[in-house]
Design an enzyme around this catalytic site. Structure first.
Site, short mmCIF file in Angstrom:
data_model
loop_
_atom_site.label_atom_id
_atom_site.label_comp_id
_atom_site.label_asym_id
_atom_site.label_seq_id
_atom_site.Cartn_x
_atom_site.Cartn_y
_atom_site.Cartn_z
CG HIS A 441 -1.92 -1.08 1.24
ND1 HIS A 441 -2.59 -1.48 2.38
CD2 HIS A 441 -2.40 -1.85 0.24
CE1 HIS A 441 -3.41 -2.47 2.08
NE2 HIS A 441 -3.32 -2.72 0.80
C1 LIG Z 1 0.33 -7.32 -4.88
C2 LIG Z 1 -0.64 -6.24 -4.47
C3 LIG Z 1 -1.76 -6.56 -3.71
C4 LIG Z 1 -2.65 -5.57 -3.33
N1 LIG Z 1 -3.81 -5.92 -2.70
C5 LIG Z 1 -4.76 -4.99 -2.48
C6 LIG Z 1 -6.05 -5.34 -2.00
O1 LIG Z 1 -6.35 -6.52 -1.78
N2 LIG Z 1 -6.96 -4.35 -1.81
C7 LIG Z 1 -6.66 -3.05 -2.02
O2 LIG Z 1 -7.52 -2.21 -1.78
N3 LIG Z 1 -5.45 -2.68 -2.49
C8 LIG Z 1 -4.52 -3.62 -2.75
N4 LIG Z 1 -3.31 -3.25 -3.29
C9 LIG Z 1 -3.04 -1.81 -3.50
C10 LIG Z 1 -3.81 -1.20 -4.65
O3 LIG Z 1 -3.91 -2.07 -5.74
C11 LIG Z 1 -3.09 0.09 -5.04
O4 LIG Z 1 -3.06 0.95 -3.93
C12 LIG Z 1 -3.74 0.84 -6.18
O5 LIG Z 1 -3.87 0.03 -7.32
C13 LIG Z 1 -2.86 2.05 -6.48
O6 LIG Z 1 -3.26 2.63 -7.64
P1 LIG Z 1 -2.34 3.72 -8.35
O7 LIG Z 1 -3.14 4.22 -9.49
O8 LIG Z 1 -1.88 4.69 -7.36
O9 LIG Z 1 -1.07 2.96 -8.88
P2 LIG Z 1 -0.96 1.67 -9.77
O10 LIG Z 1 -2.20 0.86 -9.68
O11 LIG Z 1 0.30 0.99 -9.38
O12 LIG Z 1 -0.89 2.19 -11.28
C14 LIG Z 1 0.20 2.86 -11.82
C15 LIG Z 1 0.21 2.58 -13.31
O13 LIG Z 1 1.11 3.47 -13.93
C16 LIG Z 1 1.95 2.74 -14.81
N5 LIG Z 1 3.22 3.46 -14.89
C17 LIG Z 1 4.13 3.68 -13.92
N6 LIG Z 1 5.17 4.39 -14.38
C18 LIG Z 1 4.91 4.63 -15.68
C19 LIG Z 1 5.59 5.32 -16.70
N7 LIG Z 1 6.78 5.90 -16.49
N8 LIG Z 1 5.02 5.39 -17.95
C20 LIG Z 1 3.82 4.80 -18.19
N9 LIG Z 1 3.12 4.13 -17.25
C21 LIG Z 1 3.66 4.04 -16.01
C22 LIG Z 1 2.10 1.38 -14.15
O14 LIG Z 1 2.55 0.41 -15.06
C23 LIG Z 1 0.69 1.16 -13.65
O15 LIG Z 1 -0.13 0.62 -14.64
C24 LIG Z 1 -2.40 -4.21 -3.69
C25 LIG Z 1 -1.28 -3.88 -4.45
C26 LIG Z 1 -0.41 -4.89 -4.86
C27 LIG Z 1 0.78 -4.52 -5.70
#
Ligand SMILES: Cc1cc2nc3c(=O)[nH]c(=O)nc-3n(C[C@H](O)[C@H](O)[C@H](O)COP(=O)(O)OP(=O)(O)OC[C@H]3O[C@@H](n4cnc5c(N)ncnc54)[C@H](O)[C@@H]3O)c2cc1C
Length: 507
Positions: A441
């Site tokens: 997280h």
């Molecule tokens: C293994 C795991 C289990 C989890 N389990 C849970 C759960 O059960 N329940 C829950 O609520 N949360 C869970 N989480 C946390 C939750 O999924 C994340 O907090 C949430 O998805 C965060 O979203 P975000 O948009 O901030 O980032 P992310 O979902 O990480 O998205 C970022 C995106 O940007 C892309 N990106 C990054 N850098 C670049 C770049 N330079 N150029 C182009 N694209 C790029 C990445 O490839 C990715 O697709 C889990 C996370 C993981 C990794």
């Protein structure tokens, strides 16, 4: 308005992405993840903690543990008290409701008909029942809803699945929009930096399928690269702490000292038990015949153990009676493995992992080179603060108390981890430091606010730069008390309104 969506990873064609339990197979698969590491961690004896993140359409929501948890009302009220107008619980609740398609139907707290399907678990297991009963025997109220009026309680988690398949943001939001003529989705396109004209973002530079490209933005650039990717891209663009940028060889374009700071994460310590009641999923997984039956059951009914997420039973509790709200969360699974995502034990194992909900330790992450493919240096600073160590310890004691209750104890053969020899506070803390892992997280690295360390304002616009917003888990000023997927989707729902409102004002 036209939209270009750039994703560094590929499309979500790997079939394991869509099967909930496929989480155990995808989280360390480099084809669909970034394999980061946090560390060396100064308070964990210099250990590096593996930090997988999704690198595929849907981001981490395509590889996460599917648990649907919003946190506590107070989490958002504190965001508001920090000066962020519009972010109190009362004000963010409509966005949680709007995003939700709650299987149980709508009420004042839940929504139905939204893009994100939220469903009950589709399997039953006597070991899960035993743990819920034991929690109740230990004095924790039973609950059906961790996102209801009170978070406290023990009961089943709800999952982001639809018809037994993963409801990622790619499936829930993007897929229904792909036919829109004004949307272009470009995969395998890694953003290298933001193009700046003075203090205005005018586009991004990326490497798409090996070719360098500049994509111009007429209106604005929306950064949603997650808690690691977003501050990394800002720093690669010259936005951040001058000392960090100078030592990485990046020209300073805008001094913004909070970029990459304020890193927060949940840290879990696992208890593994060997059970005499042979209903662990290990027993199924290690038996080729039962494994086959499980596959057939899932194919025919979309039910059974392939629908499990990162926890089946949840527990939110107070480690001290005088607390107003829970400060600790449990994830209970009727299975066990040496490490999350690795092969299951051969004995009938179950796992109860505990994590503190609002850690006070703060870490940081920064680029160390101008190379966009280099991993930033990440230090989570787990267990740096005494209060984090104390609450983790108290949570471990609560786990022991629950395991002692008759409903669980009658099926318990032995505590495998930490093990019965680990009894003193000192020994328990040593195990926490040696064996603890992330709950995945990370957040807070582009925090919202108006203080000198804030990166975005309450409308998620980067301070001092025009035409640039950050919309992901990195903007959370403080970690919420639970899993971070639903809150991140709420942030995106709210941001979509702000983008439209601001666009209308410009016309
Ligand atoms: C293994 C795991 C289990 C989890 N389990 C849970 C759960 O059960 N329940 C829950 O609520 N949360 C869970 N989480 C946390 C939750 O999924 C994340 O907090 C949430 O998805 C965060 O979203 P975000 O948009 O901030 O980032 P992310 O979902 O990480 O998205 C970022 C995106 O940007 C892309 N990106 C990054 N850098 C670049 C770049 N330079 N150029 C182009 N694209 C790029 C990445 O490839 C990715 O697709 C889990 C996370 C993981 C990794």
């Amino acid at each position: 308005m036209t939209v270009a969506l750039l994703e560094a990873g590929g499309r979500d064609t790997n079939p394991w992405i869509h099967i909930p339990a496929g989480y155990f197979r995808t989280m360390f698969n480099p084809d669909v993840t970034w394999q980061y590491g946090a560390g060396p961690e100064p308070h964990l004896g210099g250990r590096v903690v593996p930090w997988p993140r999704g690198r595929v359409l849907g981001g981490s929501s395509s590889i996460n543990g599917l648990l649907y948890v919003r946190g506590q009302a107070r989490d958002y009220d504190v965001w508001r008290q920090l000066g962020n107008e519009g972010w109190s619980y009362r004000e963010v609740l409509p966005y949680f409701r709007r995003s939700e398609d709650q299987e149980r139907g709508a009420d004042e707290l839940h929504g139905s008909g939204g893009p994100l399907a939220v469903t009950d678990v589709r399997m039953s297991n006597p070991l899960c029942e035993a743990y819920i009963d034991a929690g109740a025997e230990a004095g924790i109220p039973r609950t059906r809803d961790f996102n209801g009026k009170s978070q406290e309680g023990v009961g089943y988690y709800q999952l982001t699945t639809r018809d037994g398949r993963r409801a990622s943001t790619a499936m829930s939001y993007l897929k229904p929009a792909t036919h829109r003529p004004n949307l272009r989705v470009i995969t395998n396109a890694q953003v290298e930096n933001i193009v700046l004209d003075g203090k205005r973002a005018t586009g991004v530079r990326c490497k798409a399928n090996g070719m360098s490209k500049t994509i111009k933005a007429r209106r604005e650039v929306l950064l949603a690269a997650g808690a690691i990717g977003s501050p990394q891209i800002l720093e690669l663009s010259g936005i951040g702490q001058p000392a960090v940028l100078n030592s990485a060889g990046v020209t300073v374009r805008h001094d913004l000292p909070g970029v990459g700071e304020n890193l927060q994460d949940h840290y879990q310590v696992r208890f593994i038990y060997d059970m005499s009641l042979k209903h662990s999923l290990n027993d199924v997984w290690n038996n080729p015949w039962l494994k086959l039956m499980t596959g057939l059951e899932y194919a025919a009914t979309r039910r059974g153990i392939l629908t499990v997420g990162a926890g089946v039973v949840g527990l939110f509790a107070k480690t001290r009676p005088e607390l107003e709200e829970p400060d600790i969360q449990f994830h209970f699974m009727p299975l066990s493995a040496e490490r999350p995502g690795q092969g299951m034990h051969t004995f009938s194992g179950v796992t109860a992992s505990i994590c503190m909900l609002r850690p006070e330790s703060r870490g940081h992450q920064h680029i160390t080179s101008a190379d966009p493919t280099a991993q930033p240096a990440i230090v989570a600073n787990y267990l740096a603060e005494e209060v984090d160590r104390q609450v983790t310890l108290d949570g471990m004691k609560l786990a022991r108390k629950i395991a002692e209750q008759p409903s669980f104890k009658r099926h318990l053969k032995r505590e495998v981890m930490p093990g019965p020899e680990v009894q003193t506070d000192e020994a328990m803390l040593a195990v926490a430091k040696e064996k603890g892992t992330t709950v995945f997280h990370p957040c807070g690295t582009c925090k919202m606010g108006s203080d000198p360390k804030a990166v975005v304002d309450q409308r998620l616009r980067v301070h001092g730069i025009k035409g640039l917003r950050v919309i992901d888990a990195s903007i959370m000023p403080n970690m919420i008390s639970g899993n971070t997927n639903a809150p991140t989707i709420m942030i995106a729902e709210k941001a979509s309104d702000m983008i439209r409102e601001d666009a209308r004002q410009r016309v």
